[in-house]
Design a protein around this motif. Sequence first.
Motif, PDB file in Angstrom:
ATOM      1  N   ASP A 171      50.518  47.974  33.148  1.00 38.97           N
ATOM      2  CA  ASP A 171      49.663  47.023  33.778  1.00 38.97           C
ATOM      3  C   ASP A 171      48.633  46.199  33.008  1.00 38.97           C
ATOM      4  OD1 ASP A 171      50.782  47.551  36.382  1.00 38.97           O
ATOM      5  OD2 ASP A 171      49.106  48.867  36.975  1.00 38.97           O
ATOM      6  N   THR A 172      48.820  46.504  31.560  1.00 42.21           N
ATOM      7  CA  THR A 172      47.923  45.766  30.709  1.00 42.21           C
ATOM      8  C   THR A 172      49.054  44.825  29.886  1.00 42.21           C
ATOM      9  OG1 THR A 172      46.252  47.392  30.473  1.00 42.21           O
ATOM     10  CG2 THR A 172      46.659  45.855  28.410  1.00 42.21           C
ATOM     11  N   GLU A 179      49.969  46.118  39.377  1.00 39.95           N
ATOM     12  CA  GLU A 179      50.093  44.786  38.854  1.00 39.95           C
ATOM     13  C   GLU A 179      51.550  44.414  39.998  1.00 39.95           C
ATOM     14  OE1 GLU A 179      50.011  41.561  38.990  1.00 39.95           O
ATOM     15  OE2 GLU A 179      48.731  41.654  37.013  1.00 39.95           O
ATOM     16  N   ASP A 283      43.174  47.349  31.741  1.00 43.23           N
ATOM     17  CA  ASP A 283      43.410  46.981  33.038  1.00 43.23           C
ATOM     18  C   ASP A 283      42.475  47.722  33.964  1.00 43.23           C
ATOM     19  OD1 ASP A 283      45.014  49.093  34.962  1.00 43.23           O
ATOM     20  OD2 ASP A 283      45.882  49.229  32.844  1.00 43.23           O
ATOM     21  N   SER A 284      42.298  47.163  35.101  1.00 41.27           N
ATOM     22  CA  SER A 284      41.378  47.714  36.097  1.00 41.27           C
ATOM     23  C   SER A 284      41.815  48.831  37.061  1.00 41.27           C
ATOM     24  CB  SER A 284      40.895  46.541  36.832  1.00 41.27           C
ATOM     25  OG  SER A 284      41.822  45.953  37.623  1.00 41.27           O
ATOM     26  N   ILE A 308      39.757  43.664  30.037  1.00 41.18           N
ATOM     27  CA  ILE A 308      40.175  44.317  31.272  1.00 41.18           C
ATOM     28  C   ILE A 308      41.025  43.284  32.105  1.00 41.18           C
ATOM     29  CG2 ILE A 308      39.811  45.425  33.224  1.00 41.18           C
ATOM     30  CD1 ILE A 308      39.262  47.023  30.839  1.00 41.18           C
ATOM     31  N   HIS A 309      42.310  43.453  32.039  1.00 36.27           N
ATOM     32  CA  HIS A 309      43.487  42.705  32.923  1.00 36.27           C
ATOM     33  C   HIS A 309      43.229  43.295  34.326  1.00 36.27           C
ATOM     34  CE1 HIS A 309      47.636  41.971  34.449  1.00 36.27           C
ATOM     35  NE2 HIS A 309      46.988  40.869  34.308  1.00 36.27           N
ATOM     36  N   ASP A 310      42.724  42.301  35.368  1.00 35.69           N
ATOM     37  CA  ASP A 310      42.144  42.578  36.694  1.00 35.69           C
ATOM     38  C   ASP A 310      43.661  42.695  37.639  1.00 35.69           C
ATOM     39  OD1 ASP A 310      40.695  43.308  38.727  1.00 35.69           O
ATOM     40  OD2 ASP A 310      40.406  41.359  39.335  1.00 35.69           O
ATOM     41  N   VAL A 311      43.723  43.815  37.950  1.00 36.08           N
ATOM     42  CA  VAL A 311      44.982  44.056  38.774  1.00 36.08           C
ATOM     43  C   VAL A 311      44.505  44.676  40.466  1.00 36.08           C
ATOM     44  CG1 VAL A 311      46.501  44.476  36.901  1.00 36.08           C
ATOM     45  CG2 VAL A 311      45.549  46.343  38.162  1.00 36.08           C
TER      46      VAL A 311
END
Length: 389
Positions: A171-172, A179, A283-284, A308-311
């Motif tokens: 998810d990153t 994601e 990621d979140s 932080i890649h927001d999912v």
Amino acid sequence: MPSTLDLLTALIDGSTSRSEEREVLDILRSAPAAELDEAMEKLDTVELFDSVDNRLIGRDHRDDLVQLLAYERRDDLGLHAQASIIRGMQEGHTDEVMEAAIRDILLSHAGNDLSHLKNTINLAKGRHDLEGLVFSDVDDEGIREEILAHFAASSSLDGERQAKALSDIDDTALGKIHEDRYPKGSVIPGVLEFYEALDLGPRDEPISRGDLTFVTARPSDALGLMKGHSRETLTKAGLADMSIMTGSIFNLATHDSMAAKKVENIDHYAKLYPEYDLVFIGDSGQGDIAVGEAIVEAHGDVVRAVFIHDVVAMAPAERERLAAKNIWVIDTYVGAAAKARELGLVSPAGVERVLAETNRLLDEMAWETPEQEQTIRSLVQRDAAAAGL
């Protein structure tokens, strides 16, 4: 006439007799410096150390081999050859003679040379990277502390400090769990070029390359098979040079335990590379925010930024709270690159390359629905406009 490399390769192919072991040592002792350097860089040194034994009766030929390569002829060997010799001693049981030799090779270098040697070791495929060497293969705590103290006192790079990127995977870099804005298993568009931009630095003139390490909570068994699988998956995604630090099966029970293992790995990394600043990308979805907060608190003097890649569609107020801690929540890697440019981590050209690569991958994506594609394109266009692109 066969080269030193050819002669050694033939001798260590299969089981070796005592006389063949002596012949290996004689070749290594008498080889011209340039030939020895080439042979040690290209030879399967794991097989070399496995083929030369200590015996109950007679000479301890393996100890002789360590003495010869780590001490007597060390000055004839370049950094890549010395890293290869360390790799040969890492595999299997690393005895006390080998641990002392590894320490002494590392302690013989300082400054740029030490940093380049560490980076070369860290790019080893499988589980025997620099962290595995210092925190696993070296069992003697006293030797480990000597190595880390030397790293702290003697590691430096000419010029400005450079940042190493540490990144989560699922998810990153790859859309796997939370994601769902991309087809499952997709490489997140722009992430590879973002890693590249961080590696190249703010002027596209890096002091060193290969400064990407993945930190994952996936378990690895004794043979490092899980780690090897992660590397294979990521290499297919376009990442040829990287290191991977894994977790333990016991750290998969909760998000907190996964986060704790990642923090431990990053603590190790800070000790291994005191000459570098750090950037963490997560990621979140699975505890990476907690990781970011913990490393900012523990290593705030060297953590240049956390992305932080927001999912999970984080609320604006939470984004603002984290931004105050230098933890930047991003929706696209165009947005991440733009913020990294503001922070002096990547070049303006690097941001442009991230945008171009993102758009290329969006065009190639096998979208599941038109709405899915439109959602992402809108976010990319928004972030590009905000960056003045």
